[in-house]
Write a protein that holds these residues in place. Structure first.
Motif, PDB file in Angstrom:
ATOM      1  N   LEU A   1      10.135 -40.070-111.843  1.00 49.82           N
ATOM      2  CA  LEU A   1       9.622 -40.824-112.998  1.00 49.82           C
ATOM      3  C   LEU A   1       8.150 -40.546-113.295  1.00 49.82           C
ATOM      4  CD1 LEU A   1      11.151 -44.436-113.073  1.00 49.82           C
ATOM      5  CD2 LEU A   1      11.534 -42.553-114.657  1.00 49.82           C
ATOM      6  N   ASN A   2       7.671 -39.377-112.932  1.00 51.96           N
ATOM      7  CA  ASN A   2       6.301 -39.003-113.268  1.00 51.96           C
ATOM      8  C   ASN A   2       6.215 -38.371-114.647  1.00 51.96           C
ATOM      9  OD1 ASN A   2       3.843 -38.888-111.065  1.00 51.96           O
ATOM     10  ND2 ASN A   2       5.834 -39.166-110.090  1.00 51.96           N
TER      11      ASN A   2
ATOM     12  N   VAL B   1      15.056 -44.270-107.729  1.00 47.74           N
ATOM     13  CA  VAL B   1      13.695 -43.777-107.952  1.00 47.74           C
ATOM     14  C   VAL B   1      13.029 -43.576-106.593  1.00 47.74           C
ATOM     15  CG1 VAL B   1      11.516 -44.144-109.145  1.00 47.74           C
ATOM     16  CG2 VAL B   1      13.626 -45.139-110.077  1.00 47.74           C
TER      17      VAL B   1
ATOM     18  N   LEU C   1      13.241 -42.877-122.002  1.00 47.90           N
ATOM     19  CA  LEU C   1      13.387 -44.166-121.320  1.00 47.90           C
ATOM     20  C   LEU C   1      14.229 -45.119-122.166  1.00 47.90           C
ATOM     21  CD1 LEU C   1       9.770 -44.802-119.939  1.00 47.90           C
ATOM     22  CD2 LEU C   1      11.771 -43.970-118.678  1.00 47.90           C
TER      23      LEU C   1
ATOM     24  N   PHE D   1      14.317 -35.461-115.543  1.00 47.59           N
ATOM     25  CA  PHE D   1      13.527 -35.744-116.740  1.00 47.59           C
ATOM     26  C   PHE D   1      12.725 -34.545-117.221  1.00 47.59           C
ATOM     27  CE2 PHE D   1      14.093 -40.015-114.865  1.00 47.59           C
ATOM     28  CZ  PHE D   1      14.841 -40.549-115.906  1.00 47.59           C
TER      29      PHE D   1
ATOM     30  N   VAL E   1       4.479 -44.201-112.283  1.00 48.89           N
ATOM     31  CA  VAL E   1       5.868 -44.514-111.934  1.00 48.89           C
ATOM     32  C   VAL E   1       6.139 -46.005-112.145  1.00 48.89           C
ATOM     33  CG1 VAL E   1       7.594 -44.532-110.093  1.00 48.89           C
ATOM     34  CG2 VAL E   1       5.992 -42.614-110.286  1.00 48.89           C
TER      35      VAL E   1
ATOM     36  N   ASN F   1       6.336 -46.868-115.794  1.00 49.28           N
ATOM     37  CA  ASN F   1       7.593 -46.440-116.413  1.00 49.28           C
ATOM     38  C   ASN F   1       8.738 -47.381-116.042  1.00 49.28           C
ATOM     39  OD1 ASN F   1       6.715 -44.233-117.924  1.00 49.28           O
ATOM     40  ND2 ASN F   1       6.841 -42.835-116.173  1.00 49.28           N
ATOM     41  N   ILE F   2       8.720 -47.892-114.824  1.00 54.88           N
ATOM     42  CA  ILE F   2       9.736 -48.871-114.422  1.00 54.88           C
ATOM     43  C   ILE F   2       9.582 -50.146-115.243  1.00 54.88           C
ATOM     44  CG2 ILE F   2      10.498 -50.374-112.530  1.00 54.88           C
ATOM     45  CD1 ILE F   2       9.717 -48.026-110.626  1.00 54.88           C
TER      46      ILE F   2
ATOM     47  N   VAL G   1       8.266 -38.289-118.005  1.00 48.29           N
ATOM     48  CA  VAL G   1       9.372 -38.749-118.852  1.00 48.29           C
ATOM     49  C   VAL G   1       8.780 -39.344-120.127  1.00 48.29           C
ATOM     50  CG1 VAL G   1       9.418 -40.943-117.598  1.00 48.29           C
ATOM     51  CG2 VAL G   1      11.388 -40.270-118.981  1.00 48.29           C
TER      52      VAL G   1
ATOM     53  N   GLU H   1      13.977 -32.497-110.920  1.00 45.92           N
ATOM     54  CA  GLU H   1      13.773 -33.762-111.616  1.00 45.92           C
ATOM     55  C   GLU H   1      14.488 -33.720-112.949  1.00 45.92           C
ATOM     56  OE1 GLU H   1      11.731 -37.496-112.709  1.00 45.92           O
ATOM     57  OE2 GLU H   1      12.709 -36.539-111.004  1.00 45.92           O
TER      58      GLU H   1
END
Length: 206
Positions: A104-105, A125, A112, A77, A147, A150-151, A107, A75
């Motif tokens: 995206l768990n 993703v 971002l 990140f 997730v 974060n999106i 970050v 990952e």
């Protein structure tokens, strides 16, 4: 950068795709070397400056590079130097993408923001479900809502910076336990302004 356009067109410049190792990662067992939390403030600053310097030196040695794909088994990140790598690449007019799939768990918000601020080109993703139960069946230890949150943060930052980058794609690996959620996942991806991509994987690999 405020016009929402990429810094170059693909056919204008030579392209060399280089794969940059990400930190080794499994959701249930993340290993990424020394994290910022384990460093003092002065050590953090030194590590970040060193990362930027290494990035600048690498791009100076290869001035023909115009795009870099960040990928490997892990990952991206979890790399504590990622923000510096993104900033340095933007300064050198080199675009970045992550097409293998991020989860995206894990970050930080400033990373971002760097994705949007420095026009990270695109990001796939990996979200294999439309709810926590289906998602965590394969992404063990993963948090579906985190997730999605974060999106949403990325989308708010894109509005703030008046940019369409990074372009986001929802990758859904199809298994027997989640195939009934394909339609729901596709609709959710659309609501989040994401592209949607199915990926088949045999149950024997599960």
């Amino acid at each position: 950068y405020g016009d929402g356009q990429p810094r170059h067109r693909r056919h204008d410049l030579p392209l060399l795709r280089r794969e940059i190792p990400a930190a080794t990662e499994r959701l249930e067992k993340a290993v990424c070397g020394v994290r910022d939390a384990e460093l003092g403030t002065a050590e953090q600053q030194h590590a970040r400056l060193a990362a930027r310097q290494r990035c600048q030196e690498g791009l100076q040695l290869h001035p023909f590079i115009r795009h870099v794909g960040l990928a490997n088994f892990g990952e991206i990140f979890l790399n504590p130097e990622l923000k510096e790598i993104i900033a340095c690449s933007a300064q050198k007019n080199v675009t970045l993408s992550a097409s293998v799939g991020v989860n995206l768990n894990t970050v930080e918000d400033d990373v971002l923001e760097a994705l949007v601020k420095y026009r990270f080109e695109s990001m796939v993703v990996s979200i294999d479900g439309a709810d926590q139960e289906a998602y965590a069946a394969y992404r063990r230890g993963g948090d579906f809502q985190k997730v999605i949150d974060n999106i949403k943060k990325i989308n708010r930052l894109k509005q703030q910076y008046q940019s369409r980058f990074p372009v986001l794609c929802w990758q859904f690996i199809v298994f027997g336990h989640n195939e009934h959620q394909i339609t729901d996942a596709r609709q959710l991806a659309q609501s989040l302004n994401m592209k949607f991509m199915l990926k088949l994987k045999s149950e024997s690999a599960f």
